[in-house]
Design a protein around this motif. Structure first.
Motif, PDB file in Angstrom:
ATOM      1  N   LYS A  26       0.835  -1.182   0.000  1.00 33.92           N
ATOM      2  CA  LYS A  26       0.000   0.000   0.000  1.00 33.92           C
ATOM      3  C   LYS A  26       0.877   1.241   0.000  1.00 33.92           C
ATOM      4  O   LYS A  26       2.059   1.191   0.258  1.00 33.92           O
ATOM      5  N   GLN A  27       0.207   2.407  -0.228  1.00 32.53           N
ATOM      6  CA  GLN A  27       0.977   3.627  -0.336  1.00 32.53           C
ATOM      7  C   GLN A  27       1.640   3.983   0.973  1.00 32.53           C
ATOM      8  O   GLN A  27       2.747   4.466   1.020  1.00 32.53           O
ATOM      9  N   ARG A  28       0.970   3.802   2.084  1.00 32.91           N
ATOM     10  CA  ARG A  28       1.502   4.227   3.359  1.00 32.91           C
ATOM     11  C   ARG A  28       2.058   3.052   4.139  1.00 32.91           C
ATOM     12  O   ARG A  28       1.426   2.026   4.266  1.00 32.91           O
ATOM     13  N   TRP A  55       5.808   5.050  -0.954  1.00 32.53           N
ATOM     14  CA  TRP A  55       4.981   4.470  -2.014  1.00 32.53           C
ATOM     15  C   TRP A  55       5.831   3.419  -2.713  1.00 32.53           C
ATOM     16  O   TRP A  55       6.921   3.693  -3.215  1.00 32.53           O
ATOM     17  N   ASP A 315       1.391  12.602  -1.253  1.00 31.79           N
ATOM     18  CA  ASP A 315       0.274  11.891  -0.627  1.00 31.79           C
ATOM     19  C   ASP A 315      -0.992  12.078  -1.461  1.00 31.79           C
ATOM     20  O   ASP A 315      -1.655  13.110  -1.393  1.00 31.79           O
ATOM     21  N   THR A 316      -1.339  11.088  -2.248  1.00 26.97           N
ATOM     22  CA  THR A 316      -2.506  11.209  -3.129  1.00 26.97           C
ATOM     23  C   THR A 316      -3.826  11.054  -2.388  1.00 26.97           C
ATOM     24  O   THR A 316      -4.894  11.213  -2.991  1.00 26.97           O
ATOM     25  N   ASP A 317      -3.776  10.741  -1.089  1.00 22.59           N
ATOM     26  CA  ASP A 317      -5.002  10.694  -0.279  1.00 22.59           C
ATOM     27  C   ASP A 317      -5.319  12.036   0.373  1.00 22.59           C
ATOM     28  O   ASP A 317      -6.360  12.197   0.998  1.00 22.59           O
ATOM     29  N   ASP A 318      -4.404  12.996   0.225  1.00 23.00           N
ATOM     30  CA  ASP A 318      -4.576  14.316   0.837  1.00 23.00           C
ATOM     31  C   ASP A 318      -5.232  15.247  -0.185  1.00 23.00           C
ATOM     32  O   ASP A 318      -4.650  15.530  -1.237  1.00 23.00           O
ATOM     33  N   PRO A 496      -5.289   7.292  -7.917  1.00 27.72           N
ATOM     34  CA  PRO A 496      -5.894   8.618  -8.128  1.00 27.72           C
ATOM     35  C   PRO A 496      -5.223   9.454  -9.221  1.00 27.72           C
ATOM     36  O   PRO A 496      -5.829  10.408  -9.712  1.00 27.72           O
TER      37      PRO A 496
END
Length: 529
Positions: A26-28, A55, A315-318, A496
């Motif tokens: 996973k990314q994190r 990542w 951080d593509t979740d931010d 994303p």
């Protein structure tokens, strides 16, 4: 200050690069780093140190998560696209396509429209990986499958050691001065090598020089085309771009079909130039490239900062980071469709108008070209320049062609050396004992030495033969990199920021288009050059 780079305090030092971490799906990564990677903060207990996040992409070292710099305004003048424009406004637009127009009429230009439009889309997709990671597309290919990267290392040597652009420009200069084109070509290559060696930061010098040269070419050719051409020439030039499907019988012969395929590849920057564009984005500081040092000239190689062992990811979740990412995508989209596509189209329209005007002055020029005098198209367009009112304009035309050849050589020699140095530095064992600037200088001067040998003793029969060889080989490289681009963007990037279905479909079409034309020529005619 470069508007695409953050303040120096925003750029992490190269020493922050952690050693290899356990790869995670996973990314994190939430596991604490190894003890030696924990930042030393006196006021913070060891067990409360911040946790490093990564990542994972492929089997290579994971990319640490870092902040994405804020994007500059979308509308701008200078940028890394200047390299693609300098290479795009080159021998394809000024020589190869006007030659085809003289032979087959302006309707053949629909293939140019297809070629340059596909390249604008490729440019956008190449930038996606480079701006998201700060890595070149070569590094991305290695993350998918290392032999893919080595394939391009070898392809670059096979295709770009041939000094086609410079030799064509030198041939034009010979018309003005009488100096043999071989002598001018050798002097030009040595000049390029000295300039790059003395430059403190190679990218900054090239961006400024190429911007001035392109401005001269765009304004100069547009003015002369307006003086020489007619509204009928302009109308047929524009409508010819939409004559989809037009392909005369002569264009489908073993003599001319490979030339047509090569000209399509030369509609805009050809071959691996789009791949090298990812390295220019990095040196411009676009996106995560802001975290990577720039390459310096050999004279200043000792000042070269240490290169990190891999790129970085944001951080593509931010949501805030994704907002900045969309700003960078708007910035590069403006580059692709306004600066690159627009300027390339404007210049090629000017040269096509000149080519049509030349047929009125010398109606027999097409027969001369068919007879084997490939340089006749340049002579004919010089005649149309002279028709603007003075023989001085004919001399100006040859100077324009010489300037185009020098432009393209500056861009190609830098790009080739930059790409080979990037792959060597990161993936050849022991190469990191040398700075990337010294490796860059090695490939630059090796390319110059080989090019001089080709000009003086090579097998090609003059500048036109060298250029046609380079063009057709470029089509092979372009089809191959479209396949790699699909793999890299859809495998190594977080979901994303992966390309959508339309972008993927266009890149897949480009791969089929370039490779299909090449292999059709091979199997239908038994000839590729």
């Amino acid at each position: 200050m470069d508007p695409t780079r953050p303040e120096s305090g925003d750029r992490p030092a190269s020493a922050d690069a952690p050693p290899h971490q356990p790869l995670v799906p996973k990314q994190r990564q939430t596991e604490p780093p190894e003890p030696e990677t924990i930042p030393t903060i006196e006021s913070t207990a060891q067990d409360t140190a911040p946790k490093e996040r990564f990542w994972k992409a492929g089997r290579l070292e994971p990319m640490p998560i870092r902040p994405l710099p804020k994007a500059p305004p979308s509308i701008h003048i200078l940028g890394p696209t200047v390299f693609l424009v300098a290479l795009g406004v080159g021998m394809g637009e000024s020589y190869m396509w006007p030659r085809l127009v003289l032979l087959f009429g302006p309707e053949i230009r629909w293939l140019f429209l297809v070629g340059v439009s596909l390249q604008a889309v490729v440019m956008l997709e190449m930038s996606r990986y480079a701006m998201a990671t700060g890595e070149s597309i070569f590094f991305g290919a290695a993350r998918v499958f290392k032999p893919l990267m080595w394939f391009f290392f070898v392809t670059a040597i096979a295709v770009y050691v041939w000094p086609g652009h410079l030799s064509a420009g030198a041939s034009a200069f010979e018309q003005v001065t009488g100096i043999p084109w071989q002598a001018t070509g050798v002097a030009g290559m040595l000049l390029v090598g000295v300039v790059f060696t003395l430059a403190k930061v190679v990218y900054n010098l090239l961006e400024n020089v190429l911007s001035i040269c392109i401005g001269i070419l765009v304004v100069g050719t547009s003015l002369v085309a307006a003086l020489v051409g007619s509204f009928a020439d302009l109308a047929s030039t524009i409508t010819g771009m939409f004559a989809v499907g037009y392909l005369p019988d002569e264009a489908m012969t073993p003599t001319w079909f490979p030339v047509v395929v090569g000209a399509i590849a030369f509609a805009g920057p050809s071959g691996m130039q789009q791949m090298w564009y990812t390295l220019h984005l990095r040196d411009k500081g676009a996106g995560m490239g802001a975290h990577i040092p720039k390459i310096r000239g050999l004279r200043h190689a000792e000042e070269q900062e240490t290169m990190p062992s891999r790129g970085f990811m944001f951080d593509t979740d931010d949501p805030a980071e994704m907002t900045k990412w969309k700003g960078w995508r708007r910035w590069v989209t403006f580059d692709a469709f306004v600066l690159f596509w627009g300027i390339t189209m404007l210049v090629t329209i000017s040269f096509t108008v000149l080519a049509q005007a030349s047929t009125r002055i010398d109606p027999g020029v097409a027969d001369v070209i068919r007879g084997g005098d490939q340089g006749a198209s340049l002579d004919a367009m010089a005649g149309s320049f002279s028709a603007a009112g003075s023989p001085v304009f004919g001399t100006m035309f040859y100077c324009f062609i010489a300037l185009i050849g020098l432009n393209a050589t500056l861009g190609l020699f830098d790009s080739f050396s930059r790409g080979q140095a990037d792959m060597t530095y990161y993936f050849v064992p022991g190469a990191k004992k040398f700075s990337i600037s010294k490796i860059y200088a090695f490939f630059l001067w090796a390319l110059i030495a080989f090019g001089i040998g080709v000009l003086l003793f090579g097998p090609a029969d003059g500048p036109a033969a060298i250029l046609d060889t380079l063009a057709f080989l470029s089509a092979f490289a372009m089809g191959a990199y479209c396949v790699v681009l699909l793999l890299v963007n859809n495998i190594t990037l977080p979901k994303p920021i992966r390309p959508g279905i339309v972008s993927n479909a266009l890149i897949a079409f480009a791969a089929v288009f370039y490779l299909g034309a090449l292999f059709y020529s091979l199997f239908a005619f038994g000839v590729v050059i």
